[in-house]
Each structure stands twice: as C-alpha cells, then as structure tokens.
Design a protein around this motif. Structure first.
Motif, PDB file in Angstrom:
ATOM      1  N   GLY A 215       0.841  -1.206   0.000  1.00 41.74           N
ATOM      2  CA  GLY A 215       0.000   0.000   0.000  1.00 41.74           C
ATOM      3  C   GLY A 215       0.866   1.244   0.000  1.00 41.74           C
TER       4      GLY A 215
ATOM      5  N   SER B  10      -0.308   4.572  -0.170  1.00 45.92           N
ATOM      6  CA  SER B  10      -1.012   5.814   0.133  1.00 45.92           C
ATOM      7  C   SER B  10      -0.210   6.532   1.230  1.00 45.92           C
ATOM      8  CB  SER B  10      -2.432   5.448   0.571  1.00 45.92           C
ATOM      9  OG  SER B  10      -3.174   6.577   0.885  1.00 45.92           O
TER      10      SER B  10
ATOM     11  N   GLY C  28      -0.297   6.340   4.503  1.00 50.57           N
ATOM     12  CA  GLY C  28       0.181   5.459   5.571  1.00 50.57           C
ATOM     13  C   GLY C  28       1.412   4.674   5.135  1.00 50.57           C
TER      14      GLY C  28
ATOM     15  N   GLU D 132       2.203  -1.025  -4.602  1.00 42.75           N
ATOM     16  CA  GLU D 132       0.949  -0.269  -4.709  1.00 42.75           C
ATOM     17  C   GLU D 132       0.160  -0.807  -5.904  1.00 42.75           C
ATOM     18  OE1 GLU D 132      -1.037   2.030  -3.151  1.00 42.75           O
ATOM     19  OE2 GLU D 132      -2.276   1.748  -4.935  1.00 42.75           O
ATOM     20  N   ARG D 133      -1.110  -1.149  -5.640  1.00 36.13           N
ATOM     21  CA  ARG D 133      -1.908  -1.766  -6.714  1.00 36.13           C
ATOM     22  C   ARG D 133      -2.264  -0.788  -7.832  1.00 36.13           C
ATOM     23  NH1 ARG D 133      -7.611  -2.347  -3.391  1.00 36.13           N
ATOM     24  NH2 ARG D 133      -7.864  -0.119  -3.092  1.00 36.13           N
TER      25      ARG D 133
ATOM     26  N   LEU E 118      -1.098   7.914  -6.897  1.00 35.21           N
ATOM     27  CA  LEU E 118      -2.250   8.466  -6.195  1.00 35.21           C
ATOM     28  C   LEU E 118      -2.270   9.984  -6.201  1.00 35.21           C
ATOM     29  CD1 LEU E 118      -2.049   6.035  -3.157  1.00 35.21           C
ATOM     30  CD2 LEU E 118      -3.531   5.840  -5.135  1.00 35.21           C
TER      31      LEU E 118
ATOM     32  N   ALA F 149      -7.685  15.159  -1.004  1.00 39.14           N
ATOM     33  CA  ALA F 149      -8.349  16.442  -0.791  1.00 39.14           C
ATOM     34  C   ALA F 149      -7.601  17.216   0.283  1.00 39.14           C
ATOM     35  CB  ALA F 149      -9.797  16.180  -0.408  1.00 39.14           C
ATOM     36  N   GLY F 150      -8.209  17.380   1.435  1.00 36.46           N
ATOM     37  CA  GLY F 150      -7.562  18.134   2.508  1.00 36.46           C
ATOM     38  C   GLY F 150      -7.567  17.328   3.780  1.00 36.46           C
ATOM     39  N   LEU F 151      -6.483  17.389   4.504  1.00 40.92           N
ATOM     40  CA  LEU F 151      -6.380  16.658   5.763  1.00 40.92           C
ATOM     41  C   LEU F 151      -6.409  17.633   6.929  1.00 40.92           C
ATOM     42  CD1 LEU F 151      -3.392  14.222   5.236  1.00 40.92           C
ATOM     43  CD2 LEU F 151      -5.764  13.581   5.641  1.00 40.92           C
TER      44      LEU F 151
ATOM     45  N   TRP G 155      -3.582  17.024   0.785  1.00 45.05           N
ATOM     46  CA  TRP G 155      -3.247  15.584   0.741  1.00 45.05           C
ATOM     47  C   TRP G 155      -2.270  15.327  -0.418  1.00 45.05           C
ATOM     48  CZ3 TRP G 155      -3.158  11.188  -2.127  1.00 45.05           C
ATOM     49  CH2 TRP G 155      -3.204   9.964  -1.453  1.00 45.05           C
TER      50      TRP G 155
ATOM     51  N   HIS H  44       1.234  -3.143  -8.696  1.00 45.96           N
ATOM     52  CA  HIS H  44       1.525  -4.419  -8.032  1.00 45.96           C
ATOM     53  C   HIS H  44       0.474  -4.680  -6.957  1.00 45.96           C
ATOM     54  CE1 HIS H  44       5.320  -4.122 -10.107  1.00 45.96           C
ATOM     55  NE2 HIS H  44       5.622  -5.332  -9.701  1.00 45.96           N
TER      56      HIS H  44
ATOM     57  N   VAL I 253      -1.050  -6.924  -4.290  1.00 45.35           N
ATOM     58  CA  VAL I 253      -0.646  -8.067  -3.469  1.00 45.35           C
ATOM     59  C   VAL I 253      -1.866  -8.937  -3.211  1.00 45.35           C
ATOM     60  CG1 VAL I 253       0.237  -8.744  -1.205  1.00 45.35           C
ATOM     61  CG2 VAL I 253       1.288  -6.837  -2.439  1.00 45.35           C
TER      62      VAL I 253
ATOM     63  N   ASP J 222      -2.311  -1.367   3.598  1.00 44.94           N
ATOM     64  CA  ASP J 222      -3.195  -1.507   2.437  1.00 44.94           C
ATOM     65  C   ASP J 222      -4.651  -1.194   2.764  1.00 44.94           C
ATOM     66  OD1 ASP J 222      -2.999  -3.833   3.976  1.00 44.94           O
ATOM     67  OD2 ASP J 222      -3.392  -5.184   2.298  1.00 44.94           O
TER      68      ASP J 222
ATOM     69  N   ASP K  49      -5.091   2.215   8.323  1.00 46.18           N
ATOM     70  CA  ASP K  49      -6.456   1.689   8.257  1.00 46.18           C
ATOM     71  C   ASP K  49      -6.465   0.163   8.209  1.00 46.18           C
ATOM     72  OD1 ASP K  49      -7.119   4.346   8.108  1.00 46.18           O
ATOM     73  OD2 ASP K  49      -8.133   4.233   6.168  1.00 46.18           O
TER      74      ASP K  49
HETATM   75  C1  FAD Z   1      -6.493   8.542  -2.785  1.00 48.35           C
HETATM   76  C2  FAD Z   1      -6.765   8.834  -1.324  1.00 48.35           C
HETATM   77  C3  FAD Z   1      -7.120  10.099  -0.907  1.00 48.35           C
HETATM   78  C4  FAD Z   1      -7.362  10.398   0.447  1.00 48.35           C
HETATM   79  N1  FAD Z   1      -7.709  11.647   0.796  1.00 48.35           N
HETATM   80  C5  FAD Z   1      -7.939  11.930   2.093  1.00 48.35           C
HETATM   81  C6  FAD Z   1      -8.295  13.227   2.493  1.00 48.35           C
HETATM   82  O1  FAD Z   1      -8.389  14.113   1.678  1.00 48.35           O
HETATM   83  N2  FAD Z   1      -8.549  13.472   3.804  1.00 48.35           N
HETATM   84  C7  FAD Z   1      -8.448  12.483   4.757  1.00 48.35           C
HETATM   85  O2  FAD Z   1      -8.649  12.737   5.957  1.00 48.35           O
HETATM   86  N3  FAD Z   1      -8.119  11.248   4.409  1.00 48.35           N
HETATM   87  C8  FAD Z   1      -7.864  10.939   3.110  1.00 48.35           C
HETATM   88  N4  FAD Z   1      -7.526   9.690   2.763  1.00 48.35           N
HETATM   89  C9  FAD Z   1      -7.474   8.693   3.825  1.00 48.35           C
HETATM   90  C10 FAD Z   1      -6.262   8.857   4.682  1.00 48.35           C
HETATM   91  O3  FAD Z   1      -5.165   9.094   3.843  1.00 48.35           O
HETATM   92  C11 FAD Z   1      -6.125   7.584   5.501  1.00 48.35           C
HETATM   93  O4  FAD Z   1      -7.111   7.454   6.525  1.00 48.35           O
HETATM   94  C12 FAD Z   1      -4.812   7.520   6.196  1.00 48.35           C
HETATM   95  O5  FAD Z   1      -3.801   8.105   5.430  1.00 48.35           O
HETATM   96  C13 FAD Z   1      -4.429   6.080   6.466  1.00 48.35           C
HETATM   97  O6  FAD Z   1      -4.718   5.372   5.340  1.00 48.35           O
HETATM   98  P1  FAD Z   1      -3.861   4.157   4.854  1.00 48.35           P
HETATM   99  O7  FAD Z   1      -2.664   4.670   4.128  1.00 48.35           O
HETATM  100  O8  FAD Z   1      -3.687   3.239   5.982  1.00 48.35           O
HETATM  101  O9  FAD Z   1      -4.892   3.477   3.858  1.00 48.35           O
HETATM  102  P2  FAD Z   1      -5.465   4.013   2.467  1.00 48.35           P
HETATM  103  O10 FAD Z   1      -5.372   5.478   2.362  1.00 48.35           O
HETATM  104  O11 FAD Z   1      -6.795   3.367   2.262  1.00 48.35           O
HETATM  105  O12 FAD Z   1      -4.441   3.420   1.428  1.00 48.35           O
HETATM  106  C14 FAD Z   1      -4.322   2.075   1.153  1.00 48.35           C
HETATM  107  C15 FAD Z   1      -3.444   1.942  -0.070  1.00 48.35           C
HETATM  108  O13 FAD Z   1      -3.189   0.570  -0.282  1.00 48.35           O
HETATM  109  C16 FAD Z   1      -3.404   0.265  -1.647  1.00 48.35           C
HETATM  110  N5  FAD Z   1      -3.805  -1.144  -1.662  1.00 48.35           N
HETATM  111  C17 FAD Z   1      -4.938  -1.696  -1.152  1.00 48.35           C
HETATM  112  N6  FAD Z   1      -4.939  -3.014  -1.313  1.00 48.35           N
HETATM  113  C18 FAD Z   1      -3.781  -3.322  -1.935  1.00 48.35           C
HETATM  114  C19 FAD Z   1      -3.198  -4.543  -2.374  1.00 48.35           C
HETATM  115  N7  FAD Z   1      -3.836  -5.721  -2.206  1.00 48.35           N
HETATM  116  N8  FAD Z   1      -1.982  -4.511  -2.967  1.00 48.35           N
HETATM  117  C20 FAD Z   1      -1.321  -3.334  -3.145  1.00 48.35           C
HETATM  118  N9  FAD Z   1      -1.839  -2.130  -2.761  1.00 48.35           N
HETATM  119  C21 FAD Z   1      -3.040  -2.135  -2.158  1.00 48.35           C
HETATM  120  C22 FAD Z   1      -4.493   1.224  -2.093  1.00 48.35           C
HETATM  121  O14 FAD Z   1      -4.488   1.407  -3.493  1.00 48.35           O
HETATM  122  C23 FAD Z   1      -4.093   2.499  -1.347  1.00 48.35           C
HETATM  123  O15 FAD Z   1      -3.163   3.251  -2.037  1.00 48.35           O
HETATM  124  C24 FAD Z   1      -7.265   9.370   1.421  1.00 48.35           C
HETATM  125  C25 FAD Z   1      -6.899   8.082   0.993  1.00 48.35           C
HETATM  126  C26 FAD Z   1      -6.649   7.809  -0.362  1.00 48.35           C
HETATM  127  C27 FAD Z   1      -6.229   6.421  -0.840  1.00 48.35           C
END
Ligand code: FAD
Length: 383
Positions: free
Chosen positions: A17, A19, A21, A40-41, A46, A51-53, A103, A123, A125, A154, A316
């Motif tokens: 993943g 993003s 995180g 990253e899939r 990305l 948007a805005g955090l 963001w 990619h 997973v 992810d 997440d």
């Molecule tokens: C495009 C995007 C925009 C966002 N915009 C905002 C915002 O404006 N404001 C806000 O408060 N929060 C936003 N968020 C959410 C915030 O970023 C998250 O709550 C926080 O950053 C933690 O998320 P995370 O990185 O754990 O998971 P996520 O943000 O859900 O990211 C998970 C990542 O893992 C990738 N992924 C999932 N499954 C697989 C797999 N099997 N193999 C490979 N890759 C995989 C996804 O494509 C994604 O890029 C956004 C998230 C994304 C993806």
C-alpha cells in the motif's frame, strides 16, 4: 532518526500500500537505514486524488523527523466554524482558524523521497505468507518476493490483515454512511459561496449531519478560484438499503463504498431531491453542484493483534477509525513513528511485540473515541 540498538540490523522491508500510511512507513524506515519496497496496486499513482487533511500532532512529528516541516504549510485556511439551522441562519459561530493540509502535496513530497525501484506501481498483493524467519509477498501477476518484514498499509480492505487476523478481519458497518462531493469553488452559486466558503460549516437535522469546507485543488493549488468545496453528508442508511444502493449501482451487495461516477443517474437525482427537501439552501446547492457524488459506508474495525510472525499492520489496515475523529492519517503517522522507533531500539522480535502492545492500545482508544462521537449524531438513536 531514532536511537539505535547496538545490534541494529538493516532489514529488507516490504510495505503493501502506497497511500499516505505506506509512505510514512517507507520513508521513515528508509531514512533509518532499512531497504524498503512499496507495493501499490494502482498503476498510475495516487497524486491528484486526495483532498484536505485536518492535520494532528503525529503527522507534524513524522514530517519533522523527515526534515519536511514545510510540507504541512500547504493548505487552505478556514477562518471560523459556523453551524446553520434548517433555514440557513447561523446559530453558532466559533472563530478558531483551521488549516486543511493538501493531501496531494503531502503525498507527492513523501513519494519524492523514494526511488522508482522502491515504489512499485501496478503491483496488487494477493497474499502474504510468513514464519518466524521471513515473510513473502505474492502479487497477482505471479511475482513472489521474500523479505525480513512485511508491513500492511493496504487500507480498510487489507489483504495483509487476513494473514495477521484470519478469523477477525471484517469491518463492521455501523448503520450510517456519508454521501460526499468535491466541487470546484466556482461551481457554487453566489449565495451558497457567500455562506460556505472560507469557513468550516455544519448542519444537524433529524436525519442529517452535514459539514463542508474548502480544500486545495486537484494538484494541491490553494489559490482563490482553484480550490474545491468538500461536502460530507452523514445519513442513516440501513445495511439492507446500502446493499440495494450497491446493487443498483452495478456493484456487489457486500461493497460499502462508491467512487465518483459509480452512482447511477436516478439515484443521483434522488439524492439531489433529498438535499433540497432536507438541507439548508447553501448545503443543498453544494450537493446539487456535484455531478458525481460518492458514498462511503462508515465501518468500525480494530485488529485483535497488529503483528503475526514477521508481518505488521499499520494505518487503516490495523484499525479503521470513524471520520469524525479526523485522525485516520495521524494514527497512520503515529504507527509509522512507533515502528521506526521500535526497530531502531530492539531486536526484531522484541520490536514487533513493543509495537503491537503500544499501538493496539492507541488504535482501541481512537476507535472508541470515534464511536463516542458517533453517539452524538442527531440520528444516533435510529442506527
Ligand atoms: C487517494 C486517497 C485520498 C485520500 N484523501 C484523504 C483526504 O483528503 N482526507 C483524509 O482525511 N483522508 C484521506 N484519505 C485517507 C487517509 O489518507 C487515511 O485514513 C490515512 O492516510 C491512512 O490510510 P492508509 O494509508 O492506511 O490506507 P489508504 O489510504 O486506504 O491506502 C491504502 C493503499 O493501499 C493500496 N492497496 C490496497 N490493497 C492493496 C493490495 N492488495 N496490494 C497493493 N496495494 C493495495 C491502495 O491502493 C491504497 O493506495 C485518502 C486516501 C486515499 C487512498
């Protein structure tokens, strides 16, 4: 960088993943001296999708450790918070300014710290395997690679979570959802713009909790005319109603979110009619101005454990906290900092145990805070 244990060993780390995180983890661990690979899939990256955090301390701490303090300065400032009543009158005003950090700017700034061969796009997973000596990542194109440690970043429908918590990896739908929109500020009519722009606005009605605020434009632009208005409309939607919306949108009944463009026209028209009937005029105008509203079912999840063998959950994937907390990104940042600290201070097994106990406690606390905030919603008694 954190204090290193005398026997610090650089590890080969896969981050699933890419993003925010995943980037928090990968950039910190790279800076610490580990060898990182992000899977990253998405095949295009990305950038231009966020948007805005609402930034919180852990986010600033990660950026500070990476020497990127200025990355959090790019954002849109809301000068005050207002609450509207159904007639559109301002019934509460709180002059506390707040910045919505871009963001996209954050993502691009962090991504630039990694080389292209450390961030593999396209990619997906499919599976993660591990024992006490190593962990493997299996991609949908058949690629299998071995690492010392795999980090699941992810997201809420994490595949990595299925390895760490095989019997308890399902999100629980909580009975309400958000309809969302992101419209260019110029798409709002003058009356709506005069009420909503430059401030955080709220409305609470019998079946509605709505809020909206300006966020940067698609490429992180914060200049007047380039910004977008982000609206979020919480409504009670039963699990059965949600399944029907998914089916009517051509999705599986078990899906819990719709992306922009997924919603069929007749449901979009129903949403617009509901907005006009139920919301203050300015908020209704924001809903009507959005050609492609999207939907996010609100779910709860906290993993029973954050590590198994050589696999770790963060962000997440580890715990989905309700959006009312505005702490999703900050929690992911805190997870990344804790993992970096633990790997710098302890041998691997002890580091993972420390991470697990410290961050599971935080995840539970933030998740419970979100549940408490959910209870204060105007329709809480109905869900
Ligand atoms: C495009 C995007 C925009 C966002 N915009 C905002 C915002 O404006 N404001 C806000 O408060 N929060 C936003 N968020 C959410 C915030 O970023 C998250 O709550 C926080 O950053 C933690 O998320 P995370 O990185 O754990 O998971 P996520 O943000 O859900 O990211 C998970 C990542 O893992 C990738 N992924 C999932 N499954 C697989 C797999 N099997 N193999 C490979 N890759 C995989 C996804 O494509 C994604 O890029 C956004 C998230 C994304 C993806």
């Amino acid at each position: 960088m954190t204090t290193r244990h005398p026997s610090f060993t650089p590890r080969r780390v896969a981050v699933v993943g890419g993003s925010l995180g995943g980037l928090f983890v990968a950039t910190l661990l790279k800076q610490d001296g580990h060898d990182v690979t992000v899977f990253e899939r998405s095949s295009r990256g990305l950038a231009r999708r966020g948007a805005g955090l609402v930034a919180q301390q852990d986010l600033y701490d990660v950026l500070h450790r990476l020497g990127l303090d200025q990355a959090a300065d790019v954002g849109v400032v809301a000068a005050e918070r207002i609450t509207l009543d159904r007639s559109g009158r301002v019934v509460q005003r709180d002059r506390t300014p707040q910045t919505q950090v871009s963001w996209d700017h954050l993502w691009v700034t962090l991504r630039e710290l990694l080389d292209d061969d450390e961030y593999l796009l396209g990619h997906r997973v499919e599976e993660v395997r591990s024992d006490d000596t190593h962990a493997e990542v299996v991609c949908d194109d058949g690629l299998v690679r071995s690492f010392d440690l795999v980090v699941g970043a992810d997201g809420a429908n994490s595949v990595v979570r299925q390895f760490v918590a095989p019997r308890d990896h399902t999100n629980q739908y909580v009975g309400y959802s958000t309809w969302r929109g992101l419209v260019p500020e110029g798409a709002l009519d003058d009356d709506a713009a005069a009420v909503l722009l430059e401030r955080f606005a709220f409305y609470n009605g019998p079946g509605s909790h709505m809020l909206g605020y300006l966020v940067p434009g698609p490429a992180g632009d914060t200049g007047f005319g380039f910004r977008r208005y982000n609206w979020v409309w919480y409504r009670p939607i039963t699990a059965e109603q949600l399944a029907r919306i998914m089916r009517d949108s051509g999705r599986s009944a078990t899906d819990q979110s719709l992306a922009p463009g997924d919603l069929p026209e007749f449901l979009r028209d129903e949403l617009r009619a509901d907005a006009v009937a139920e919301l203050p005029t300015a908020f209704a105008a924001a809903v009507v101005a959005e050609p492609e509203p999207f939907l996010q079912g609100i779910v709860d999840y906290v993993a029973p454990a954050l590590t198994a063998h050589r696999v770790v959950l963060t962000g997440d994937a580890a715990a989905v906290v309700r959006p009312h907390t505005a702490m999703g990104a900050a929690k992911a940042a805190g997870d990344a900092l804790a993992l970096s600290d633990a790997l710098g201070r302890w041998p691997l097994e002890a580091a993972l145990a420390t991470y697990d106990s410290d961050r599971l406690e935080v995840a539970r606390a933030v998740a419970q805070y979100g549940v408490r905030l959910g209870r204060s919603l105007p329709f809480a008694a109905r869900v």
